[in-house]
Design an enzyme around this catalytic site. Structure first.
Site, PDB file in Angstrom:
ATOM      1  N   GLY A  76      -7.428   2.219   2.717  1.00  0.00           N
ATOM      2  CA  GLY A  76      -7.127   1.496   1.482  1.00  0.00           C
ATOM      3  C   GLY A  76      -5.697   1.024   1.385  1.00  0.00           C
ATOM      4  CB  SER A  77      -3.789  -1.107   2.472  1.00  0.00           C
ATOM      5  OG  SER A  77      -4.925  -1.638   3.135  1.00  0.00           O
ATOM      6  NE  ARG A  78       0.855  -4.599  -4.193  1.00  0.00           N
ATOM      7  CZ  ARG A  78       1.252  -4.473  -5.442  1.00  0.00           C
ATOM      8  NH1 ARG A  78       0.855  -3.432  -6.147  1.00  0.00           N
ATOM      9  NH2 ARG A  78       2.046  -5.365  -6.003  1.00  0.00           N
TER      10      ARG A  78
END
Length: 210
Positions: free
Chosen positions: A176-178
């Protein structure tokens, strides 16, 4: 299904002991590991995408949901005047990162940092991140890989001087990241918070026609 090579160690790390335990007739221990190997294969999937090729378009660099679409946030945006589009990737999204704009890479800056949840408003300024500047003529777009509480590693496979096409693969973030994208004030944003975007295919900003 095509997989990114960064996923092979993770898949094998679960698949090998799963196969051993299943051969030993220990399904209670082997099946969960087999399930994890399947999840890793799903996470590192690399589907084909068909980016629109138009010099006025800025494309989404990743799959996910738009969190920010507006003026650059103080302490987050690079120095100068920028508009910002921030995209949150859940663990279920495709994590292959693609160039939002075509041109020459002029700068890459890696910054070590924390591992706050990617949706935390402090994440963009405090987390581990990798920033890439790409330029075509007098047009510059900045995009930034930001890892989260699960994502602990940025993979960037380009270097300064490389030429990229819009939508071309350049790396990924593990789990999960951005992604943050910064465009000049003259660009017209094409998304709003809450929108779901697809890497290399969704248009997130557009230069005004000359």
């Amino acid at each position: 299904m095509k997989l990114d090579r960064a996923g092979y160690p993770f898949i094998a790390g679960f698949l090998a002991p799963a196969a051993y335990l299943l051969l030993k007739k220990k399904p209670a221990a082997g099946l969960p590991l087999l399930g994890m190997a399947g999840f890793m294969a799903y996470f590192f999937r690399d589907p084909e995408r068909y980016p629109p090729q138009h010099p006025d378009l800025v494309l989404s660099p990743a799959d996910g949901r738009v969190m920010v679409a507006g003026p650059g946030e103080p302490g987050v945006a690079p120095p100068g005047e920028w508009q910002q589009i921030s995209i949150f990737l859940s663990p279920m999204d495709v994590h292959i990162n693609r160039a939002p704009f075509g041109g020459e890479i002029t700068r890459i800056a890696y910054t070590p940092g924390k591992f706050l949840a990617a949706y935390d408003e402090r994440a963009a300024a405090e987390n581990e991140r990798n920033e890439v500047w790409i330029k075509d003529g007098d047009r510059t777009v900045v995009f930034r890989q930001v890892v989260g509480v699960l994502a602990r590693r940025v993979v960037c496979r380009v270097q300064v001087g490389d030429q990229l096409l819009a939508g071309e693969r350049f790396g990924l973030m593990k789990f999960g990241s951005r992604m943050d994208v910064f465009v000049p004030p003259g660009c017209v944003l094409q998304v709003k918070p809450g929108d779901v975007v697809r890497g290399a295919e969704s248009v997130i900003a557009r230069w005004p026609e000359a």
